[in-house]
Motif scaffolding. Structure first.
Motif, PDB file in Angstrom:
ATOM      1  N   GLU A  46       0.834  -1.207   0.000  1.00  0.00           N
ATOM      2  CA  GLU A  46       0.000   0.000   0.000  1.00  0.00           C
ATOM      3  C   GLU A  46       0.869   1.257   0.000  1.00  0.00           C
ATOM      4  O   GLU A  46       0.567   2.237  -0.701  1.00  0.00           O
ATOM      5  N   LEU A  47       1.943   1.238   0.758  1.00  0.00           N
ATOM      6  CA  LEU A  47       2.848   2.381   0.799  1.00  0.00           C
ATOM      7  C   LEU A  47       3.473   2.642  -0.569  1.00  0.00           C
ATOM      8  O   LEU A  47       3.507   3.780  -1.050  1.00  0.00           O
ATOM      9  N   LEU A  48       3.957   1.593  -1.222  1.00  0.00           N
ATOM     10  CA  LEU A  48       4.547   1.752  -2.552  1.00  0.00           C
ATOM     11  C   LEU A  48       3.509   2.275  -3.549  1.00  0.00           C
ATOM     12  O   LEU A  48       3.796   3.171  -4.349  1.00  0.00           O
ATOM     13  N   LEU A  51       2.975   5.931  -3.079  1.00  0.00           N
ATOM     14  CA  LEU A  51       4.046   6.737  -3.679  1.00  0.00           C
ATOM     15  C   LEU A  51       3.758   7.000  -5.155  1.00  0.00           C
ATOM     16  O   LEU A  51       3.857   8.138  -5.633  1.00  0.00           O
ATOM     17  N   TYR A  52       3.403   5.942  -5.878  1.00  0.00           N
ATOM     18  CA  TYR A  52       3.147   6.098  -7.320  1.00  0.00           C
ATOM     19  C   TYR A  52       1.853   6.883  -7.579  1.00  0.00           C
ATOM     20  O   TYR A  52       1.811   7.743  -8.468  1.00  0.00           O
ATOM     21  N   GLU A 266      11.209   7.840 -11.808  1.00  0.00           N
ATOM     22  CA  GLU A 266      11.909   8.762 -10.918  1.00  0.00           C
ATOM     23  C   GLU A 266      11.737   8.340  -9.460  1.00  0.00           C
ATOM     24  O   GLU A 266      12.682   8.410  -8.665  1.00  0.00           O
ATOM     25  N   VAL A 267      10.546   7.889  -9.111  1.00  0.00           N
ATOM     26  CA  VAL A 267      10.305   7.386  -7.759  1.00  0.00           C
ATOM     27  C   VAL A 267      11.082   6.091  -7.531  1.00  0.00           C
ATOM     28  O   VAL A 267      11.788   5.926  -6.528  1.00  0.00           O
ATOM     29  N   ALA A 294       4.145   9.014   2.243  1.00  0.00           N
ATOM     30  CA  ALA A 294       4.506   9.093   0.826  1.00  0.00           C
ATOM     31  C   ALA A 294       4.688  10.541   0.386  1.00  0.00           C
ATOM     32  O   ALA A 294       5.666  10.883  -0.288  1.00  0.00           O
ATOM     33  N   LEU A 295       3.749  11.396   0.770  1.00  0.00           N
ATOM     34  CA  LEU A 295       3.816  12.801   0.374  1.00  0.00           C
ATOM     35  C   LEU A 295       5.077  13.465   0.921  1.00  0.00           C
ATOM     36  O   LEU A 295       5.781  14.184   0.197  1.00  0.00           O
TER      37      LEU A 295
END
Length: 304
Positions: A46-48, A51-52, A266-267, A294-295
């Motif tokens: 969920e975290l990854l 991020l996207y 880029e991430v 993430a932000l």
């Protein structure tokens, strides 16, 4: 799994855009259809995905989040059917699943990536760049269990496995790098298997309480350190390189062009294993929301 797929796809119908990343206008000529970013049913995924989703939304792409949908048995068909568009995957495990275990999975990352690209090609899906970060299945015991049986590596379990209860996600019983792999590579036959969650709080509490003696957690899970668990060394190399690799439907790439690839890459390029561990601590130990973590990380890296 069929019921899980129906339930997961029902969630897609109600998945809404999450606020907070930014309110920039959509890129000129961008279609109205939202990019659906999905995640597996564990916290790191969920975290990854956040991020996207956040980086795309901040740069004006329409995004819908479909998080915590389930295991690969749910997510991969949804991806191939165009029900979801972007999923953060893990290299070796994804390759084994997509090829039904027929791929030659070894330690060569570039070779595995070429195989994964080929396997996904006919399914309308493209893997993007590999991240330096990797997270593998980890076989974990409590400190007391490790001391009692003198356990430091997975092969040490063989003389005592018949006395021990093993816990992991339900799909572990059929996954080649879980129970079948432990039996084939290490000759381990446990007293009992307990179906728990995918490296989540149920597995952690079951190890703490003694409901299970051996558990599957992910190697970047901060609960291993915070609870004093012992991560047994995979001394016979069962687990493949599992670098994070976002996989994207070709439909989205055609509709939105190279801008989506550039932002995702880029991430991905800035995700090291240590970074992933530190971000996991903030979410899983400190209790912060994946969206906020993430932000903050994306802003700190100058990506948004």
């Amino acid at each position: 799994m069929r019921k899980a797929l129906v339930a997961a796809l029902a969630l897609l119908a109600s998945a809404a855009c999450s606020p907070g990343a930014g309110t920039a206008k959509a890129p000129a000529g961008a279609p109205r259809g939202a990019i659906i970013v999905a995640s597996f049913d564990f916290a790191e995924s969920e975290l990854l995905s956040e991020l996207y989703a956040t980086v795309l939304q901040y740069h004006g792409y329409p995004v819908r989040r479909a998080f915590n949908l389930g295991p690969r048995e749910v997510i991969e068909p949804a991806l191939q059917q165009g029900r979801v568009d972007i999923v953060p995957e893990y290299l070796g495990s994804a390759l084994s699943f997509v090829t039904l275990g027929k791929a030659d999975v070894d330690a060569r990352r570039a070779y595995l990536f070429r195989q994964l690209t080929h396997a996904f090609k006919k399914k309308g899906v493209d893997p993007l760049a590999l991240a330096p970060a990797q997270d593998e299945n980890g076989i974990v015991v409590s400190e007391a269990t490790a001391a009692r049986y003198n356990l430091r590596k997975v092969s040490d379990l063989k003389p005592v496995a018949s006395k021990l209860v093993f816990g992991g996600p339900a799909e572990c019983e059929s996954r080649p790098f879980c129970l079948p792999g432990l039996e084939r590579t290490y000759g381990l036959h446990f007293k009992k298997f307990e179906a728990l969650d995918a490296g989540g709080p149920v597995t952690v509490s079951s190890l703490q309480s003694g409901l299970v003696d051996v558990g599957l957690l992910f190697t970047t899970d901060p609960n291993i350190v915070s609870n004093g668990f012992v991560l047994l060394r995979d001394d016979r190399g069962l687990q493949p390189p599992d670098n994070v690799v976002p996989v994207v439907s070709r439909k989205v790439l055609k509709e939105h062009g190279g801008g989506v690839v550039r932002l995702i890459d880029e991430v991905t390029r800035k995700l090291s294993t240590d970074t992933l561990r530190r971000l996991n601590v903030k979410v899983q130990v400190n209790g912060r929301s994946a969206s906020r973590v993430a932000l903050q990380w994306l802003k700190g890296r100058g990506i948004i």
